[in-house]
Design an enzyme around this catalytic site. Sequence first.
Site, PDB file in Angstrom:
ATOM      1  N   HIS A 127       0.810  -1.228   0.000  1.00  0.00           N
ATOM      2  CA  HIS A 127       0.000   0.000   0.000  1.00  0.00           C
ATOM      3  C   HIS A 127       0.841   1.275   0.000  1.00  0.00           C
ATOM      4  O   HIS A 127       0.525   2.256   0.683  1.00  0.00           O
ATOM      5  CB  HIS A 127      -0.954   0.005   1.190  1.00  0.00           C
ATOM      6  CG  HIS A 127      -2.025  -1.039   1.117  1.00  0.00           C
ATOM      7  ND1 HIS A 127      -2.577  -1.459  -0.074  1.00  0.00           N
ATOM      8  CD2 HIS A 127      -2.651  -1.755   2.105  1.00  0.00           C
ATOM      9  CE1 HIS A 127      -3.502  -2.377   0.176  1.00  0.00           C
ATOM     10  NE2 HIS A 127      -3.567  -2.575   1.479  1.00  0.00           N
ATOM     11  N   HIS A 201      -9.631   1.830   0.680  1.00  0.00           N
ATOM     12  CA  HIS A 201      -9.506   0.698   1.598  1.00  0.00           C
ATOM     13  C   HIS A 201     -10.526   0.774   2.733  1.00  0.00           C
ATOM     14  O   HIS A 201     -10.211   0.497   3.885  1.00  0.00           O
ATOM     15  CB  HIS A 201      -8.090   0.637   2.169  1.00  0.00           C
ATOM     16  CG  HIS A 201      -7.661  -0.726   2.621  1.00  0.00           C
ATOM     17  ND1 HIS A 201      -8.244  -1.369   3.685  1.00  0.00           N
ATOM     18  CD2 HIS A 201      -6.712  -1.566   2.148  1.00  0.00           C
ATOM     19  CE1 HIS A 201      -7.659  -2.548   3.861  1.00  0.00           C
ATOM     20  NE2 HIS A 201      -6.724  -2.690   2.941  1.00  0.00           N
ATOM     21  N   GLU A 341     -11.299  -4.136  -2.567  1.00  0.00           N
ATOM     22  CA  GLU A 341     -10.449  -3.098  -3.132  1.00  0.00           C
ATOM     23  C   GLU A 341     -10.298  -3.296  -4.649  1.00  0.00           C
ATOM     24  O   GLU A 341      -9.518  -4.140  -5.085  1.00  0.00           O
ATOM     25  CB  GLU A 341      -9.080  -3.141  -2.471  1.00  0.00           C
ATOM     26  CG  GLU A 341      -9.113  -3.127  -0.950  1.00  0.00           C
ATOM     27  CD  GLU A 341      -7.898  -3.795  -0.347  1.00  0.00           C
ATOM     28  OE1 GLU A 341      -6.761  -3.452  -0.735  1.00  0.00           O
ATOM     29  OE2 GLU A 341      -8.081  -4.695   0.505  1.00  0.00           O
TER      30      GLU A 341
END
Length: 383
Positions: A127, A201, A341
């Site tokens: 991420h 997210h 996601e």
Amino acid sequence: MRGMGLVALCAGVAIPALVQAAEPVRTVFGTLPDGRTVEEVTLTNGKGVTARILSWGALLRTLDVPDRAGTPADVVLGYNDLAGYLAKPNYFGASVGRYANRVRAGRFTLDGQTYALATNDGPNALHGGAAGFDKRLWTITAVTGGTAPSVTLRYVNPDGEEGYPGTLSATATYRLDEANTLTVTYEATTDRPTIVNLTNHSFFNLAGEGSGRSILDHVLTIPAERYTPVDATLIPTGAHLPVAGTPFDFRKPTVIGAHIRAGRDVLIVRGRGYDHNWMVTDAPTADPHPVARVEDPHSGRILEIGSNQPGVQFYAGNFLDATAVGKSGLAYRQSDALALEPELVPDTPNQPAFGSARLDPGQTYRNTITYRFSTSPAHRTHR
């Protein structure tokens, strides 16, 4: 969004009274240790849906949605104060990047040059690194009212931050309409070749984040024939496997808890449940297509998610460990919420067979995600 149509409300089901959509409200949410101000923008429609967005991480802090009786509840995990997001961020509601999901060993090669990224997930980059887009203060550039209120936020990711090449200018726009659809659009441009993969997210519990119910009885549909198996560090192996006959088959509505503890499946064991990517399409599409549908049979809330991206990562909150205390005073634990996601396949920069994560100067990256809410008229049973 065809193929996963909304369930119509039938006679006898309570429908909340229509109210006039309120103009967006912009307030101060908190102050960072360095003195910078974090703002919150509240978007409200005339159907009882309210979304609150923070400039910290361009994150979705609350999302109040009515149930089948018209009673609203907040359906995303998060905190009541900035301190929570600084101490235990957990990516709650956040905009993640520059590359969402995992990059093997935190390294990739572009035009013959190898770049080393910050590794923050065992041996891998996750991420965007230790201080990705979720841990940055974005600038609010526009707030609009009317029947579809919106807020646009911008973050300029400088060349070399977390190891990524090129200066990336990214925007996130949240827009709430009268069809109970919250659309989140990510766009980005660069001044030199780079990689990019942005997504949201948010952790959803359609029973309400303060309900005390898990998501194991939520009913999930993912219209994908294939998924990408992973190694012990949750990096895709490069294969595309059929979902048929596996715990990863959600082509028909399936209770999440039905196979989440399938200990004979090594991939379930590696993920401690579901933390895997499904291939919905082979490549990004011009317009959003359905990527997932979730229903809570108890509250009747239905969430349909669309995106123009090819993959969707389904994460069942396996690593929530009760150390984060949320908005309603509950300690969030495993299976208290799920994340879906829409994005490129994890580790695409190192696996050309998955497509390309490259962005060149003069191009615009775009990920349009739609979250559409409705309700079912009655409790239904799924296997």
